[in-house]
Structure formats: C-alpha cells, structure tokens
Design a protein around this motif. Structure first.
Motif, PDB file in Angstrom:
ATOM      1  N   SER A 136     -36.441  24.286  40.064  1.00 22.05           N
ATOM      2  CA  SER A 136     -37.589  25.152  40.290  1.00 22.05           C
ATOM      3  C   SER A 136     -37.305  26.549  39.767  1.00 22.05           C
ATOM      4  O   SER A 136     -36.171  27.017  39.798  1.00 22.05           O
ATOM      5  N   SER A 137     -38.346  27.223  39.317  1.00 24.77           N
ATOM      6  CA  SER A 137     -38.176  28.604  38.872  1.00 24.77           C
ATOM      7  C   SER A 137     -37.867  29.527  40.053  1.00 24.77           C
ATOM      8  O   SER A 137     -37.384  30.640  39.861  1.00 24.77           O
ATOM      9  N   GLY A 143     -33.134  34.391  42.103  1.00 18.96           N
ATOM     10  CA  GLY A 143     -33.563  34.428  40.711  1.00 18.96           C
ATOM     11  C   GLY A 143     -33.883  35.835  40.238  1.00 18.96           C
ATOM     12  O   GLY A 143     -33.732  36.151  39.051  1.00 18.96           O
ATOM     13  N   ASN A 185     -30.389  33.418  33.927  1.00 17.80           N
ATOM     14  CA  ASN A 185     -31.469  32.479  34.174  1.00 17.80           C
ATOM     15  C   ASN A 185     -31.826  31.665  32.929  1.00 17.80           C
ATOM     16  O   ASN A 185     -32.213  30.498  33.031  1.00 17.80           O
ATOM     17  N   ASN A 194     -29.469  28.904  32.959  1.00 16.55           N
ATOM     18  CA  ASN A 194     -29.292  28.217  34.253  1.00 16.55           C
ATOM     19  C   ASN A 194     -27.819  28.230  34.673  1.00 16.55           C
ATOM     20  O   ASN A 194     -27.264  27.220  35.100  1.00 16.55           O
TER      21      ASN A 194
END
Length: 119
Positions: free
Chosen positions: A29-30, A53, A73, A76
């Motif tokens: 998921s973001s 995040g 980000n 990842n």
C-alpha cells in the motif's frame, strides 16, 4: 503478498558502525510504516525505530543519537545507519512493514539479519 529482505548484518567492534538495508517487494500500500525491530537471545523482540511514508520517525530511547532510520519510497527500501555500536546492540534485526488498506492492516516481517558487537 509482500516480501522483505534484510542485509548488512555483520560482526563489528564496539564503537563501530553498520548500515542495514531492507528491500520490500510485492503488493504494498502507498500508506505504510516501515520499521526495524531486534531480538537478543532470551529477550523479547523490541522496536528499534520506525518511519512513515511521509518520513516521520520514532526511535527507542536506547538508540537515540546513535541510529538513524531512513527510507527510499521510490525503491521500496529502508535503511538503518548504526553508529557507536555497543555490545548490548547485539541481536537479530528484523525489517517490518505495516501496510494499510482502508481500515485493514497487514504486517510483514523479514527473515532477520544478525548484528554482533564484540571485541
């Protein structure tokens, strides 16, 4: 499914430095928080540091001023720069990711990487 792979654990002398890395892959998921936990022999797993995040960080008191958590980000990936290492930092370090989907959360763990601080 999400896979987390840690690297960078090693044997280091007291006062030395190490940099741990964690690479995440899969359906992420973001909206998520990544973190490092550690578990020493005979002790419970404990939070070392985590990062959202958006880059907000949280550290255990025992590592404040010595460890720095960061993430990329776009890749990842998450990192833990560990300086001024002490023998009590010896543990298996685990990468953790909490992925948030609406009201649901899923937690994932890596396989762990051994950090040993000894002369």
């Amino acid at each position: 499914q999400v896979q987390l792979v840690e690297s960078g654990g090693d044997l280091v002398q007291p006062g030395g430095s190490l940099r741990l890395s964690c690479a995440a892959s899969g359906r992420i998921s973001s909206i998520n928080t990544m973190g490092w936990y550690r578990q020493a022999p005979g002790k419970e797993r404990e939070l070392v540091a985590d990062i959202t995040g958006g880059g907000s960080t949280n550290y255990a008191d025992s590592v404040k001023g010595r460890f720095t958590i960061s993430r990329d980000n776009a890749k990842n990936s998450m990192y833990l720069q560990m300086n001024s290492l002490k023998p009590e930092d010896t543990a298996v370090y685990y990468c953790n990711l909490v992925s948030i989907w609406g009201v649901s959360r899923a937690r994932y763990w890596g396989q762990g990487t051994q950090v040993t601080v000894s002369a």
